[in-house]
Design a protein around this motif. Structure first.
Motif, PDB file in Angstrom:
ATOM      1  N   LEU B  69       0.829  -1.194   0.000  1.00 16.57           N
ATOM      2  CA  LEU B  69       0.000   0.000   0.000  1.00 16.57           C
ATOM      3  C   LEU B  69       0.870   1.252   0.000  1.00 16.57           C
ATOM      4  O   LEU B  69       0.634   2.193  -0.764  1.00 16.57           O
ATOM      5  N   VAL B  70       1.913   1.237   0.853  1.00 17.69           N
ATOM      6  CA  VAL B  70       2.786   2.402   0.966  1.00 17.69           C
ATOM      7  C   VAL B  70       3.484   2.667  -0.371  1.00 17.69           C
ATOM      8  O   VAL B  70       3.545   3.803  -0.854  1.00 17.69           O
ATOM      9  N   VAL B  71       3.997   1.596  -0.990  1.00 17.15           N
ATOM     10  CA  VAL B  71       4.696   1.749  -2.272  1.00 17.15           C
ATOM     11  C   VAL B  71       3.740   2.289  -3.331  1.00 17.15           C
ATOM     12  O   VAL B  71       4.060   3.204  -4.097  1.00 17.15           O
ATOM     13  N   PHE B  72       2.520   1.739  -3.321  1.00 17.29           N
ATOM     14  CA  PHE B  72       1.488   2.139  -4.260  1.00 17.29           C
ATOM     15  C   PHE B  72       1.154   3.634  -4.101  1.00 17.29           C
ATOM     16  O   PHE B  72       1.136   4.398  -5.064  1.00 17.29           O
ATOM     17  N   LEU B  73       0.979   4.028  -2.838  1.00 12.14           N
ATOM     18  CA  LEU B  73       0.669   5.439  -2.565  1.00 12.14           C
ATOM     19  C   LEU B  73       1.823   6.341  -2.973  1.00 12.14           C
ATOM     20  O   LEU B  73       1.621   7.423  -3.521  1.00 12.14           O
ATOM     21  N   THR B  74       3.054   5.859  -2.713  1.00  8.81           N
ATOM     22  CA  THR B  74       4.227   6.652  -3.070  1.00  8.81           C
ATOM     23  C   THR B  74       4.292   6.871  -4.570  1.00  8.81           C
ATOM     24  O   THR B  74       4.562   7.976  -5.041  1.00  8.81           O
ATOM     25  N   SER B  75       4.009   5.794  -5.330  1.00  4.31           N
ATOM     26  CA  SER B  75       4.055   5.929  -6.788  1.00  4.31           C
ATOM     27  C   SER B  75       3.074   7.004  -7.238  1.00  4.31           C
ATOM     28  O   SER B  75       3.404   7.873  -8.043  1.00  4.31           O
ATOM     29  N   PHE B  76       1.847   6.937  -6.674  1.00  2.16           N
ATOM     30  CA  PHE B  76       0.846   7.903  -7.075  1.00  2.16           C
ATOM     31  C   PHE B  76       1.228   9.316  -6.669  1.00  2.16           C
ATOM     32  O   PHE B  76       1.104  10.244  -7.453  1.00  2.16           O
ATOM     33  N   SER B  77       1.714   9.464  -5.403  1.00  2.00           N
ATOM     34  CA  SER B  77       2.064  10.825  -4.985  1.00  2.00           C
ATOM     35  C   SER B  77       3.203  11.349  -5.830  1.00  2.00           C
ATOM     36  O   SER B  77       3.209  12.508  -6.200  1.00  2.00           O
ATOM     37  N   LEU B  78       4.157  10.472  -6.135  1.00  2.00           N
ATOM     38  CA  LEU B  78       5.303  10.904  -6.943  1.00  2.00           C
ATOM     39  C   LEU B  78       4.812  11.473  -8.264  1.00  2.00           C
ATOM     40  O   LEU B  78       5.233  12.540  -8.706  1.00  2.00           O
ATOM     41  N   PHE B  79       3.850  10.759  -8.874  1.00  2.00           N
ATOM     42  CA  PHE B  79       3.330  11.213 -10.156  1.00  2.00           C
ATOM     43  C   PHE B  79       2.573  12.538 -10.025  1.00  2.00           C
ATOM     44  O   PHE B  79       2.871  13.514 -10.701  1.00  2.00           O
ATOM     45  N   PHE B  80       1.636  12.577  -9.065  1.00  2.00           N
ATOM     46  CA  PHE B  80       0.773  13.762  -8.992  1.00  2.00           C
ATOM     47  C   PHE B  80       1.444  14.963  -8.341  1.00  2.00           C
ATOM     48  O   PHE B  80       1.024  16.090  -8.550  1.00  2.00           O
ATOM     49  N   LEU B  81       2.493  14.722  -7.546  1.00  2.00           N
ATOM     50  CA  LEU B  81       3.182  15.853  -6.927  1.00  2.00           C
ATOM     51  C   LEU B  81       4.162  16.512  -7.897  1.00  2.00           C
ATOM     52  O   LEU B  81       4.524  17.666  -7.720  1.00  2.00           O
ATOM     53  N   THR B  82       4.583  15.761  -8.906  1.00  2.00           N
ATOM     54  CA  THR B  82       5.583  16.325  -9.809  1.00  2.00           C
ATOM     55  C   THR B  82       5.015  16.671 -11.178  1.00  2.00           C
ATOM     56  O   THR B  82       5.680  17.304 -11.979  1.00  2.00           O
ATOM     57  N   THR B  83       3.789  16.215 -11.454  1.00  2.00           N
ATOM     58  CA  THR B  83       3.222  16.453 -12.778  1.00  2.00           C
ATOM     59  C   THR B  83       2.000  17.352 -12.651  1.00  2.00           C
ATOM     60  O   THR B  83       1.081  17.036 -11.904  1.00  2.00           O
TER      61      THR B  83
END
Lengths: 276, 227
Positions: B69-83
């Motif tokens: 779950l943590v990895v999954f959330l990180t992937s999403f935040s990484l995408f939406f925080l930088t794009t």
């Protein structure tokens, strides 16, 4: 004993914004207090503390003897009726009548009391003709009045209004003014946030100036609204009459005049005419 | 056990997060989701224990699921925080998706925080009218969501009409071919990252279909039976 007591209240939003810094003031029962200040100065944050929607990050706040940090929003709302700036966006019932009854039922009033209070509130705000209509069919001004009727129906000891004059025409403002004064004579303590100086000047309340989360001044309307220095600091445009009297100060006129008849009298005395 | 793989992924992502200077926002997302993570941990642990797994097995599964779950959330935040939504829109238009669809997608992304904010305001207003959201049995609480959901829906509908008007005023769809203020020019490094991601994804799918467990397949060590 004061009915509202802010004791070194600070509040920081979860986003990290420090909205209130060491705010202390008290309000006595039956006072009318207007919070003035520019957008984002902390007026709404103060109002939201009154019924516990926000709890102080540090410091204490007592409302009618209750420590807000230890009370629920429902408990506090029974004492403090908060009318939001866009309260008319919160309607959901199918009739105006039920919309007013909703809060009363939440607070546990019996059905016959509910009926009496709703009818009274609708009549008071001249809405009884719309009782069985959907609140969504009302005009802007009527919706605003319905928002007040909703809160007035449970007759909270303290009434908090957030920017009540925004988007209102002069007739509605006039009515609002009378309503606030009438409620006050009925014993309600009133706190309102506004930056409508002309409206505030007519109301003649005690004014608390708020600027970046701190209280910069606290005093009677005549004092605050004629203090050009401090008003400029808080980005508030003084009432026009105060500006006129300020220009005429060489004639020995006082700035602390907020209404037209008074100003006319003072000016005619100085220039020696009986009537202008 | 794929906890090793997950850890590697997390470390890679965390360094990407650090490189993009969005560490604080990411940590806040993780803190916000800690309840959910705890819930996943407890449910997995209980479910495994009740179906007969021994204590350490159950703990292992619970840790892995939470980690996922943590990895999954990180992937999403990484995408939406930088794009930014604009960049997503530009990418989609490069892929020749009609602008109407792109606009619908982008406004959905953009209006999510607005609607969330509005929901908080409405909740505040209804709580001020004596509505108690966090008391009583589950069904009663669900019923008490009505005073929140109806105004929210009404406001969303009203906003969409206003948005449509504003778009027409600004000549939405007046010309067939649109130009953009910014232009996206993918560099070699972008293509490399893309190829790497697609490659990893393909390998994962392949291993999944053929029933390999990632860590065992790489190292040959079998850590926990049945994982």
């Amino acid at each position: 004993m004061p009915v509202i007591e802010f004791d070194r209240v600070s509040y920081t939003y979860p986003s990290g914004v420090k909205a209130l810094k060491d705010v202390s003031f008290t309000v006595e029962k039956g006072e009318i207090v207007v919070l003035m200040g520019e957008n984002g100065s902390g007026k709404t944050t103060i109002l939201k503390h009154l019924n516990g929607l926000l709890k102080p990050t540090s410091g204490r706040l007592y409302v009618d003897g209750l420590d807000t940090s230890k009370s629920t929003v429902a408990q506090l709302s029974a004492k403090v009726g908060l009318v939001f700036q866009n309260a008319e966006n919160m309607f959901f019932e199918s009739t105006v009548w039920d919309e007013v009854a909703f809060a009363l039922r939440n607070f546990g009033f019996g059905e016959d009391v509910v009926r009496r209070r709703v009818d009274w509130a609708l009549k008071f705000f001249d809405l009884n003709g719309y009782a069985s209509q959907s609140p969504f069919t009302l005009s802007g001004g009527e919706k605003k009045r319905l928002a007040f009727a909703i809160v007035l129906a449970w007759s909270p000891a303290i009434i908090a209004l957030d920017e009540p004059t925004i988007g209102q025409d002069s007739l509605q403002k006039e009515k609002m003014l009378h309503m606030v004064k009438l409620l006050n004579t009925q014993g309600h303590t009133i706190l309102l946030a506004s930056h409508d100086v002309e409206f505030v000047a007519e109301l003649r309340p005690r004014i608390i100036l708020v600027s970046s989360g701190k209280i910069t001044a606290d005093g009677p309307c005549e004092e605050i609204l004629s203090d050009l220095e401090i008003l400029r600091k808080c980005s508030i445009v003084p009432p026009q009459l105060v500006l006129v009297m300020d220009r005429l100060r060489d004639l020995g006129l006082s700035r602390k005049i907020l209404d037209v008849p008074e100003a006319v009298k003072a000016i005619s005395e100085v220039i020696g005419h009986k009537h202008i | 056990m794929d906890i090793v793989i997950l850890s590697i992924l997390l470390v890679v992502e965390a360094s990407a997060v650090a490189a993009a200077r969005v560490m604080r926002l990411w940590l806040r997302t993780l803190r916000g989701s800690s309840y959910l993570a705890a819930l996943v941990f407890i449910i997995t642990f209980l479910a495994r224990t009740l179906t007969g797994a021994d204590f350490f097995d159950a703990i292992g599964y619970a840790i892995v699921y939470t980690f996922r779950l943590v990895v999954f959330l990180t992937s999403f935040s990484l995408f939406f925080l930088t794009t930014t939504p604009e960049e997503i829109a530009l990418t989609m238009s490069k892929a020749r998706i009609p602008y109407e669809y792109i606009f619908a997608f982008v406004s959905a992304v953009r209006f999510t925080p607005v609607v969330a904010d509005e929901m908080r305001t409405i909740m505040d207003a209804q709580r001020s009218r004596g509505l108690e959201l966090d008391r009583g049995p589950f069904t009663a609480r669900l019923r008490r969501m009505i005073p929140i959901l109806i105004p929210l829906l009404v406001n969303v509908l009203r906003r969409s009409y206003e948005l449509a008007e504003a778009m027409e005023v600004k000549c939405f769809g007046a010309t067939k071919k649109r130009t953009y203020l910014k232009d996206l020019n993918p560099k070699t490094s972008d293509y490399l990252i893309l190829a790497g991601s697609v490659g990893l994804f393909t390998i994962t799918i392949y291993m999944r279909i053929n029933g390999y467990m990632p860590f065992e397949a790489i190292t040959g060590i079998r850590l926990v039976s049945g994982m």
